[in-house]
Structures are given as structure tokens and as C-alpha cells.
Design an enzyme around this catalytic site. Structure first.
Site, PDB file in Angstrom:
ATOM      1  N   GLY A  72       3.289   2.241  10.696  1.00  0.00           N
ATOM      2  CA  GLY A  72       4.256   3.322  10.524  1.00  0.00           C
ATOM      3  C   GLY A  72       5.046   3.676  11.770  1.00  0.00           C
ATOM      4  O   GLY A  72       5.724   4.703  11.818  1.00  0.00           O
TER       5      GLY A  72
ATOM      6  N   GLU B 255      -6.400   4.595   8.205  1.00  0.00           N
ATOM      7  CA  GLU B 255      -6.157   6.014   7.912  1.00  0.00           C
ATOM      8  C   GLU B 255      -7.411   6.658   7.318  1.00  0.00           C
ATOM      9  O   GLU B 255      -7.675   7.838   7.556  1.00  0.00           O
ATOM     10  CB  GLU B 255      -4.931   6.146   6.999  1.00  0.00           C
ATOM     11  CG  GLU B 255      -3.653   5.861   7.796  1.00  0.00           C
ATOM     12  CD  GLU B 255      -2.481   5.351   6.981  1.00  0.00           C
ATOM     13  OE1 GLU B 255      -2.516   5.411   5.745  1.00  0.00           O
ATOM     14  OE2 GLU B 255      -1.515   4.866   7.618  1.00  0.00           O
TER      15      GLU B 255
ATOM     16  N   HIS C  16      -9.220   1.131   5.337  1.00  0.00           N
ATOM     17  CA  HIS C  16      -7.917   1.311   5.981  1.00  0.00           C
ATOM     18  C   HIS C  16      -8.087   2.245   7.178  1.00  0.00           C
ATOM     19  O   HIS C  16      -8.875   3.184   7.134  1.00  0.00           O
ATOM     20  CB  HIS C  16      -6.907   1.894   4.976  1.00  0.00           C
ATOM     21  CG  HIS C  16      -5.511   1.836   5.501  1.00  0.00           C
ATOM     22  ND1 HIS C  16      -5.041   2.748   6.425  1.00  0.00           N
ATOM     23  CD2 HIS C  16      -4.495   0.963   5.277  1.00  0.00           C
ATOM     24  CE1 HIS C  16      -3.788   2.417   6.727  1.00  0.00           C
ATOM     25  NE2 HIS C  16      -3.434   1.354   6.057  1.00  0.00           N
TER      26      HIS C  16
ATOM     27  N   GLY D 266       3.144  -1.114   4.145  1.00  0.00           N
ATOM     28  CA  GLY D 266       3.149   0.307   3.810  1.00  0.00           C
ATOM     29  C   GLY D 266       4.542   0.752   3.396  1.00  0.00           C
ATOM     30  O   GLY D 266       4.989   0.513   2.271  1.00  0.00           O
ATOM     31  N   GLY D 267       5.239   1.383   4.319  1.00  0.00           N
ATOM     32  CA  GLY D 267       6.536   1.995   4.020  1.00  0.00           C
ATOM     33  C   GLY D 267       7.503   1.093   3.264  1.00  0.00           C
ATOM     34  O   GLY D 267       8.145   1.522   2.295  1.00  0.00           O
TER      35      GLY D 267
ATOM     36  N   ASN E 235       0.874  -1.176   0.000  1.00  0.00           N
ATOM     37  CA  ASN E 235       0.000   0.000   0.000  1.00  0.00           C
ATOM     38  C   ASN E 235       0.910   1.223   0.000  1.00  0.00           C
ATOM     39  O   ASN E 235       1.537   1.519   1.012  1.00  0.00           O
ATOM     40  CB  ASN E 235      -0.890  -0.047   1.252  1.00  0.00           C
ATOM     41  CG  ASN E 235      -1.708   1.223   1.430  1.00  0.00           C
ATOM     42  OD1 ASN E 235      -1.769   2.065   0.538  1.00  0.00           O
ATOM     43  ND2 ASN E 235      -2.331   1.353   2.593  1.00  0.00           N
ATOM     44  N   TRP E 236       0.961   1.867  -1.135  1.00  0.00           N
ATOM     45  CA  TRP E 236       1.868   3.023  -1.251  1.00  0.00           C
ATOM     46  C   TRP E 236       1.320   4.275  -0.580  1.00  0.00           C
ATOM     47  O   TRP E 236       1.999   5.285  -0.490  1.00  0.00           O
ATOM     48  CB  TRP E 236       2.182   3.300  -2.733  1.00  0.00           C
ATOM     49  CG  TRP E 236       3.213   2.362  -3.312  1.00  0.00           C
ATOM     50  CD1 TRP E 236       3.701   1.227  -2.738  1.00  0.00           C
ATOM     51  CD2 TRP E 236       3.876   2.483  -4.584  1.00  0.00           C
ATOM     52  NE1 TRP E 236       4.631   0.640  -3.566  1.00  0.00           N
ATOM     53  CE2 TRP E 236       4.748   1.396  -4.712  1.00  0.00           C
ATOM     54  CE3 TRP E 236       3.801   3.406  -5.636  1.00  0.00           C
ATOM     55  CZ2 TRP E 236       5.564   1.190  -5.827  1.00  0.00           C
ATOM     56  CZ3 TRP E 236       4.596   3.209  -6.759  1.00  0.00           C
ATOM     57  CH2 TRP E 236       5.470   2.118  -6.848  1.00  0.00           C
ATOM     58  N   LYS E 237       0.047   4.234  -0.168  1.00  0.00           N
ATOM     59  CA  LYS E 237      -0.579   5.400   0.481  1.00  0.00           C
ATOM     60  C   LYS E 237      -0.407   6.641  -0.399  1.00  0.00           C
ATOM     61  O   LYS E 237      -0.413   6.527  -1.621  1.00  0.00           O
ATOM     62  CB  LYS E 237      -0.015   5.576   1.900  1.00  0.00           C
ATOM     63  CG  LYS E 237      -0.098   4.270   2.700  1.00  0.00           C
ATOM     64  CD  LYS E 237       0.214   4.427   4.161  1.00  0.00           C
ATOM     65  CE  LYS E 237       0.063   3.072   4.849  1.00  0.00           C
ATOM     66  NZ  LYS E 237       0.267   3.133   6.285  1.00  0.00           N
TER      67      LYS E 237
ATOM     68  N   SER F 246       4.115  -2.172  10.144  1.00  0.00           N
ATOM     69  CA  SER F 246       5.575  -2.220  10.337  1.00  0.00           C
ATOM     70  C   SER F 246       6.216  -3.547   9.927  1.00  0.00           C
ATOM     71  O   SER F 246       7.174  -4.002  10.565  1.00  0.00           O
ATOM     72  CB  SER F 246       5.942  -1.877  11.792  1.00  0.00           C
ATOM     73  OG  SER F 246       5.572  -0.531  12.081  1.00  0.00           O
TER      74      SER F 246
ATOM     75  N   GLU G 286      -4.674  -4.915  10.710  1.00  0.00           N
ATOM     76  CA  GLU G 286      -3.622  -3.917  10.893  1.00  0.00           C
ATOM     77  C   GLU G 286      -3.851  -3.176  12.212  1.00  0.00           C
ATOM     78  O   GLU G 286      -4.674  -2.241  12.261  1.00  0.00           O
ATOM     79  CB  GLU G 286      -3.638  -2.904   9.748  1.00  0.00           C
ATOM     80  CG  GLU G 286      -3.414  -3.519   8.387  1.00  0.00           C
ATOM     81  CD  GLU G 286      -2.915  -2.477   7.383  1.00  0.00           C
ATOM     82  OE1 GLU G 286      -1.790  -2.630   6.906  1.00  0.00           O
ATOM     83  OE2 GLU G 286      -3.643  -1.516   7.108  1.00  0.00           O
TER      84      GLU G 286
HETATM   85  P1  13P Z   1       3.542   0.348   7.482  1.00  0.00           P
HETATM   86  O1  13P Z   1       4.038  -0.934   6.857  1.00  0.00           O
HETATM   87  O2  13P Z   1       4.239   1.564   6.948  1.00  0.00           O
HETATM   88  O3  13P Z   1       3.527   0.255   8.970  1.00  0.00           O
HETATM   89  O4  13P Z   1       2.018   0.538   7.018  1.00  0.00           O
HETATM   90  C1  13P Z   1       1.140  -0.528   7.127  1.00  0.00           C
HETATM   91  C2  13P Z   1      -0.120  -0.174   6.438  1.00  0.00           C
HETATM   92  O5  13P Z   1      -0.870   0.672   6.892  1.00  0.00           O
HETATM   93  C3  13P Z   1      -0.430  -0.850   5.174  1.00  0.00           C
HETATM   94  O6  13P Z   1      -1.735  -0.630   4.772  1.00  0.00           O
END
Ligand code: 13P
Length: 250
Positions: free
Chosen positions: A173, A99, A97, A233-234, A10-12, A212, A167
Site C-alpha cells: 500500500g 495486516e 497476512h 491489494g489496491g 485481496n480486496w481487504k 504495490s 509480501e
Molecule cells: P497493495 O497491492 O495494495 O500494496 O497490497 C498488497 C497486499 O497486501 C495484498 O495482500
């Protein structure tokens, strides 16, 4: 049926056209050994979905959206429908998600309507759930997630059309992760909940862990009985890290 692991990025809100070189590197690194063991998915920002789909043509990497509107079309300025994502080359969509639940106040009912839209458009729909820190500290993590599952997953869900992503909000993050045992407990509870509601389809539904995930911790977090992949994510922004995580499966 065995559940085929899904390694999803997920590149957000990250990524310009120049960043597609990382996606190309992910496609190039999706070796026969990795293909034998896992599906690959990258969800770039919506601006890149069409180009991303072109960039991985013939590589076997799926492309997805990060959100969709519940409606197929209409007066909803700035929104994107599941049908539009599909038309742009997406095969998956993420809904609910944390977020989006936090930044846009999305309730379980809203998430469920979006998930129904994903199914309507023929997209495999990843429904995200996860507790906040204070909910875990209060011993309510499993109850919170069960309630999210009940409210967010459409009745029409099948193992082929819906994926659940667990999650924990406090792990996203932050570099913090639940213990292996906590992940196992939560995924077992999610499996039970899906099994009670959907029978065999629930048993065969993939449940991803996200929060993470890095190459260094991937084995501990995702090589567990009821963990069927990762939502990253990251670390999905760099091909090397994404491939490093996926290599936990080979
Ligand atoms: P991180 O891997 O950056 O913690 O993010 C996880 C995430 O929210 C994937 O949707």
C-alpha cells in the site's frame, strides 16, 4: 510439473455489493488467452464471498476468504471458519497476512493453525510472509522470512494445497517495491527453503509476490524464475488494473 501462475486479488476491508460489478468485469475479461496462462482468484470481504462465488459461476475465477479461524465451529463470536468459507463457495483462503499479524497479533503458530484449518476444509491455503522495513534495513529479510516459513506452513503442505505469498510489509500500500534483484533473491531463498523441507512438492509450490503491484510494474516484479504470480491489494479493486497486471503473462 510447471507451476501455473496465480493472479490473486485481496480486496481487504473494501467492497459492498455494488463493487461486485468489478468482479463481473474481471470474469468477463478472463479471456481464453489469460485462462491458458494463469489462474485468477479474488478474495473479497467475507460478507461478499457467497455472492462473489455466484457472480463468477462458469467464468473460471476462484473466490477466496482473507482469513479463517483455526476451529471448524464453536463459541468464537465474530469469527469465520474455513469450512464456512468453503460452504459459501470459496476455493482458497489467505492466512497470515501481515495486516492480521500486526492488527491481531497473529504469531507463526496461530497462522499455522489457521493454515491447517484451510487444508482440513479443502481450501487452497495462501500463507503470507514478509519482512518489515527495519528488518530489511538490518539485513535480516531472508532470515525473517525463513523463520516465518518454518513456523507458519503445516507439515501436510503440498504444491496443490499451499501457496506462499511473499509480501514485504514496507511495500504494501505504499507504492514502494523491492528491486527486481531483491525479489529474485528472496524468491530463490523461499524456493530453497521449501525444497529442503518438502522436496519436489516444495519445488512445485507457487510463490507469489505482493506489495504495490500495478500494471506498470507487473512485468518487472512477477516475470521472474521463482515468481509464480501476484497477490494484489489496491489494484485488484479495479478490473482494468487487475487485468492489466494479469496481461503480463500473455
Ligand atoms: P497493495 O497491492 O495494495 O500494496 O497490497 C498488497 C497486499 O497486501 C495484498 O495482500
Amino acid at each position: 510439473m510447471t507451476r501455473r501462475p496465480l493472479v490473486a486479488g485481496n480486496w481487504k476491508m473494501n467492497g459492498l455489493k455494488a463493487g461486485l460489478s468489478e468482479l463481473e468485469a474481471i470474469g468477463a475479461g478472463y479471456s481464453a488467452a489469460l485462462k491458458a496462462k494463469s489462474d485468477f482468484l479474488i478474495c473479497p470481504p467475507v460478507t461478499l464471498v457467497a455472492e462473489a462465488a455466484k457472480a463468477v459461476t462458469g467464468k473460471g475465477v476462484f473466490i477466496g476468504g482473507q482469513d479463517c479461524h483455526a476451529k471448524a465451529s464453536g463459541p468464537h463470536t465474530g469469527d469465520v471458519s474455513a469450512e464456512m468459507l468453503k460452504d459459501a463457495g470459496a476455493a482458497y483462503v489467505i492466512v497470515g497476512h501481515s495486516e492480521r499479524r500486526a492488527d491481531h497479533g497473529e504469531s507463526d503458530a496461530v497462522v499455522r493453525a489457521k493454515a491447517e484449518a484451510g487444508l482440513r476444509a479443502g481450501l487452497v491455503t495462501i500463507v503470507c510472509v514478509g519482512e518489515r522495513r527495519e528488518q530489511r534495513e538490518a539485513g535480516k529479510a531472508i532470515a525473517v522470512v525463513r523463520e516465518q516459513l518454518a513456523g507458519s506452513i503445516p507439515d501436510a503442505a503440498t504444491a496443490a494445497t499451499v501457496v506462499v505469498a511473499y509480501e514485504p510489509v514496507w511495500a504494501i500500500g505504499t507504492g514502494l517495491t523491492p528491486t527486481k534483484a531483491d525479489v529474485a533473491d528472496m524468491h530463490k531463498a523461499i524456493r530453497e527453503t521449501l525444497g529442503q523441507r518438502f522436496g519436489a512438492e516444495g519445488q512445485n509450490t507457487r510463490i507469489l509476490y505482493g506489495g504495490s503491484v500495478k500494471p506498470e510494474n507487473a512485468r518487472d516484479l512477477i516475470i521472474q524464475p521463482d515468481v509464480d504470480g501476484a497477490l494484489i491489494g489496491g489494484a485488484s479493486l479495479k478490473a482494468k488494473d487487475f487485468l492489466g497486471i494479469a496481461s503480463a503473462y500473455i
